[in-house]
Enzyme design. Sequence first.
Site, PDB file in Angstrom:
ATOM      1  CB  CYS A  77      -0.999  -0.044   1.154  1.00  0.00           C
ATOM      2  SG  CYS A  77      -2.349   1.138   0.941  1.00  0.00           S
ATOM      3  CG  HIS A 177      -4.028  -3.446   2.647  1.00  0.00           C
ATOM      4  ND1 HIS A 177      -3.085  -2.876   3.455  1.00  0.00           N
ATOM      5  CD2 HIS A 177      -4.760  -2.434   2.129  1.00  0.00           C
ATOM      6  CE1 HIS A 177      -3.234  -1.563   3.446  1.00  0.00           C
ATOM      7  NE2 HIS A 177      -4.231  -1.269   2.637  1.00  0.00           N
ATOM      8  CD  GLU A 179      -1.800  -5.954   5.263  1.00  0.00           C
ATOM      9  OE1 GLU A 179      -2.213  -4.790   5.378  1.00  0.00           O
ATOM     10  OE2 GLU A 179      -1.044  -6.324   4.334  1.00  0.00           O
TER      11      GLU A 179
END
Length: 195
Positions: A77, A177, A179
Site C-alpha cells: 500500500c 493489502h 495481510e
Amino acid sequence: MKTVIIKYNAGNVQSVMYALDRLGVSYLYTDEEEEIRSADKVIFPGVGEASTAMAYLRSKKLDRLIPTLKQPVLGTCVGMQLMCRYSEENSTDCMGIFDVDVQRFPATPGIKVPHMGWNSLHDYKSTLLEGVPENAYVYFVHSYAAPVCDYTIATCEYIRPFSALLHKDNFYAAQFHCEISGNIGETILRNFLKM
C-alpha cells in the site's frame, strides 16, 4: 529466519502481525538500522499519507537505508508508493527504488475514489504469484497508484489500469493489502517469505 516489519508510524501494522502469526512466522517490529540490515526478510507495510510517512522515514534515516537493503523486501500500500520516485499526494519526493511516479486516480463521474474493496489481479510475471489463480481477488484501499510500467508484475483496473505489484531486484511491492486478502494474500506472503 529473521523477519522485520519496519516501524515508521504508518497504520495497519497489527494486521501484518496477525498475518505473520497465522503463518507461524516470528518477527521484530523496529526502526533500528542494525536490526533491519540483519534481517532475512523485510516487510514495509503502510496505511497513511505519503508526505507524513516520508518525513518520519527521513527523521530516522530510513529513506537512505531501505534502498540499500540486499535481502528480499516487500512493501504494501503506502509502503509500495513510498518505494516509487514521487507521489502526487502532497507533491512528495519518495525513495526512488522504482523509477515511476504515483498518480491520483482521475475524477470520473459515477466512480468513487478511493478505490476500496476487492478487485482482481491480471498479467502475472513473477514467482511471487506462484499458486495464485489468474484473476484472483485481493483487497485494496487507495486513492493513488503507480501506472503500469517496466517493473509491473501484476495489474489491476480501476478507472484505468495500474500496477498491483512491482518488482525490481530484491524489492517487491503490492498496492493491495496482502495481510487482509484472505488465502490469496497468505499465498503471496508465504511465497515472499520462502525467497
